[in-house]
Design a protein around this motif. Structure first.
Motif, PDB file in Angstrom:
ATOM      1  N   GLY A  80       0.830  -1.209   0.000  1.00 65.74           N
ATOM      2  CA  GLY A  80       0.000   0.000   0.000  1.00 65.74           C
ATOM      3  C   GLY A  80       0.853   1.243   0.000  1.00 65.74           C
ATOM      4  N   TRP A  81       1.914   1.236   0.818  1.00 63.48           N
ATOM      5  CA  TRP A  81       2.870   2.347   0.816  1.00 63.48           C
ATOM      6  C   TRP A  81       3.445   2.544  -0.580  1.00 63.48           C
ATOM      7  N   LEU A  83       2.164   1.803  -3.476  1.00 67.26           N
ATOM      8  CA  LEU A  83       1.177   2.366  -4.402  1.00 67.26           C
ATOM      9  C   LEU A  83       0.936   3.849  -4.154  1.00 67.26           C
ATOM     10  N   SER A  84       1.490   4.361  -3.059  1.00 67.21           N
ATOM     11  CA  SER A  84       1.290   5.777  -2.739  1.00 67.21           C
ATOM     12  C   SER A  84       1.991   6.708  -3.721  1.00 67.21           C
ATOM     13  N   TRP A  87       0.202   9.721  -5.435  1.00 66.73           N
ATOM     14  CA  TRP A  87       0.010  11.063  -4.884  1.00 66.73           C
ATOM     15  C   TRP A  87       0.980  12.073  -5.498  1.00 66.73           C
ATOM     16  N   THR A 103      -3.942  12.636   1.646  1.00 65.42           N
ATOM     17  CA  THR A 103      -3.189  11.498   2.199  1.00 65.42           C
ATOM     18  C   THR A 103      -3.521  11.313   3.677  1.00 65.42           C
ATOM     19  N   THR A 106      -6.912   9.728   4.188  1.00 64.77           N
ATOM     20  CA  THR A 106      -6.916   8.306   3.840  1.00 64.77           C
ATOM     21  C   THR A 106      -6.356   7.445   4.961  1.00 64.77           C
ATOM     22  N   ILE A 129      -5.025  -0.118   2.699  1.00 64.16           N
ATOM     23  CA  ILE A 129      -5.481   1.196   2.234  1.00 64.16           C
ATOM     24  C   ILE A 129      -4.875   2.310   3.083  1.00 64.16           C
ATOM     25  N   VAL A 132      -1.533   3.211   1.736  1.00 66.00           N
ATOM     26  CA  VAL A 132      -1.544   4.096   0.562  1.00 66.00           C
ATOM     27  C   VAL A 132      -1.502   5.554   1.014  1.00 66.00           C
ATOM     28  N   GLY A 135       1.965   6.367   3.005  1.00 65.57           N
ATOM     29  CA  GLY A 135       3.124   6.456   2.122  1.00 65.57           C
ATOM     30  C   GLY A 135       3.241   7.776   1.398  1.00 65.57           C
ATOM     31  N   GLY A 136       2.120   8.434   1.123  1.00 67.48           N
ATOM     32  CA  GLY A 136       2.176   9.686   0.383  1.00 67.48           C
ATOM     33  C   GLY A 136       2.532  10.896   1.225  1.00 67.48           C
ATOM     34  N   SER A 378       8.362   5.150  -2.779  1.00 70.44           N
ATOM     35  CA  SER A 378       7.443   4.037  -3.016  1.00 70.44           C
ATOM     36  C   SER A 378       8.168   2.787  -3.513  1.00 70.44           C
TER      37      SER A 378
END
Length: 432
Positions: A80-81, A83-84, A87, A103, A106, A129, A132, A135-136, A378
């Motif tokens: 998930g991180w 896929l961030s 952002w 972010t 979320t 989730i 995600v 991480g952003g 990421s």
């Protein structure tokens, strides 16, 4: 004497921060702090949460199963991180503050929802989730502070910003020491919903950086991801990806397994369950304080000897500390106190992440900066997810967590051979 006076007068002439820059920093810092709190809550409540949820999912809550399931869930969290990175292009297109608030929303909402989990699968979805969003935050907060603070102050700003993440570790430990012990792991996840308030404040009070506004005004069309992987930036992008991967693999392996290791050592020393949990919380607090000190020490050192030499020193410190804590102290007959002492060393050199908050913005122009920051951070998380899965399998196979975690020190040795390929940006201004 005259040189000392000159340096003092220069320090006094530092550009003052205006209200917007101050508000923006504290908004970014608070988001990063609560980001750290949310992400580390999982490490602190890993054992009690899985002990309850595994039987409901059809699995026995044995130490081996808890370790394996914990590693799998953390690997999903890191995916998930990874896929961030989505952002980054959004922030380069629509602005730093709006996407930064997104972010925070979320990760806060889905960390809170983790408290409602009825089985391991629901917890995995919520943590994925939340990852995600978490991480952003670093990429956008780091980009915003670098662009909004004056040139003569942004380097220390990077160090100050990075302390927020580890202040979040400390906050999570304090919550676990009080709320977690008395009300359980679900209450801990509920506290993770608090950052929604910070997201609202970021949206309402923080202005966009002037650098982004100017770059956005003169940019008609841009494909930032294609650009950072093109001829101009390709080498520095991939070198940064590798170095960040090493930092993530090493520190996260130590930080995530630290509470479990302390609980095991405390139990071995004869402590009751609640006392062992409190000891793990205190150890996490010490780890956090040491990391904050490492973050604050890094920018002046990087300005004095350069970015590459500074990172090499911190990587060597990490390798030694991981071996000393998980490879040596963990196996001593009375290893609790030596292990916690080594954690302080591990924490200090874990401040190497502050260098990336300082260094990455210096390597890319404004129109692609957020994308580059998000992509580089990421990438390492995807690899980190795979490494943590392998760690879980190794813990299950070897019936111990000390040696598998200690082996991650090898990653920092590899990093020493990669550092020379990175650009040295000491003394350079932030690219426009």
């Amino acid at each position: 004497m005259s040189s000392l006076i000159d340096r003092t007068s220069v320090a006094r002439r530092r550009t003052p921060l205006n209200r917007s820059q101050i508000a923006g920093f504290w908004g970014a810092w608070a988001g990063w702090t609560l980001d750290g709190m949310d992400s580390f809550i999982y490490a602190l409540v890993l054992t009690p949460a899985l002990t309850e949820l595994l039987p409901r999912s059809g699995y026995a809550a044995t130490p081996a199963n808890v370790g394996l399931a914990g590693s799998i869930l953390f690997a999903l969290f890191l995916v998930g991180w990874g896929l961030s990175f989505i952002w980054g292009p959004l922030a380069d297109r629509f602005g730093r503050t709006k996407v930064l608030a997104g972010t925070i929303f979320t990760f806060a909402i889905f960390t809170g929802l983790a408290a409602t989990s009825h089985n391991v699968w629901e917890l995995a979805i919520y943590r994925f989730i939340a990852g995600v969003g978490i991480g952003g935050e670093w990429a956008l907060a780091g980009t915003y502070v670098a662009e909004s603070w004056p040139e003569d102050r942004r380097k220390m700003g990077a160090g100050y910003l990075q302390t927020g993440y580890y202040a979040g570790f400390f906050l999570a430990a304090a919550l676990n020491y009080t709320i977690g012990v008395h009300f359980g792991w679900r209450a801990m996840f509920l506290t993770g919903a608090v950052p929604v308030v910070v997201a609202i404040l970021v949206l309402l009070r923080v202005k966009e950086s002037e650098k982004w506004q100017k770059a956005e005004a003169r940019t008609v069309q841009t494909k930032p991801l294609r650009e950072i992987l093109g001829p101009t930036y390709r080498r520095r992008t991939w070198v940064a990806c590798i170095l960040l991967t090493i930092a993530i693999v090493g520190l996260w392996a130590g930080a995530v397994y630290e509470p479990s290791a302390v609980i095991q050592l405390a139990t071995k020393a004869g402590m009751a369950k609640n006392d062992a949990i409190r000891t793990a919380s205190l150890a996490t607090g010490l780890l956090s304080i040491a990391t904050i000190l490492g973050c604050l020490a890094l920018p002046p050192l990087a300005e004095r000897i350069g970015r590459k030499k500074t990172l090499a020193i911190y990587f060597i410190g990490m390798a030694v500390a991981i071996v000393g804590s998980f490879g040596w102290a963990f196996y001593l007959p009375n290893g609790l106190a030596p292990f916690i002492a080594w954690l302080c060393v591990l924490g200090f050199f874990g401040g190497n992440f502050a260098l990336f908050s300082l260094w990455l913005p210096e390597q890319f122009e404004t129109r692609v900066r957020a994308t580059a920051f998000a992509f580089c951070t990421s990438f390492g998380r995807f690899v980190g997810a795979g490494v943590n899965f392998l760690l879980g399998a190794a813990v299950l196979h070897m019936h111990t967590l000390g040696v598998p975690v200690a082996l991650t020190a090898l990653a920092f040795v590899v990093g020493l051979f990669v550092i020379p390929f990175a650009p040295e940006t000491k003394g350079e201004v932030l690219p426009q």
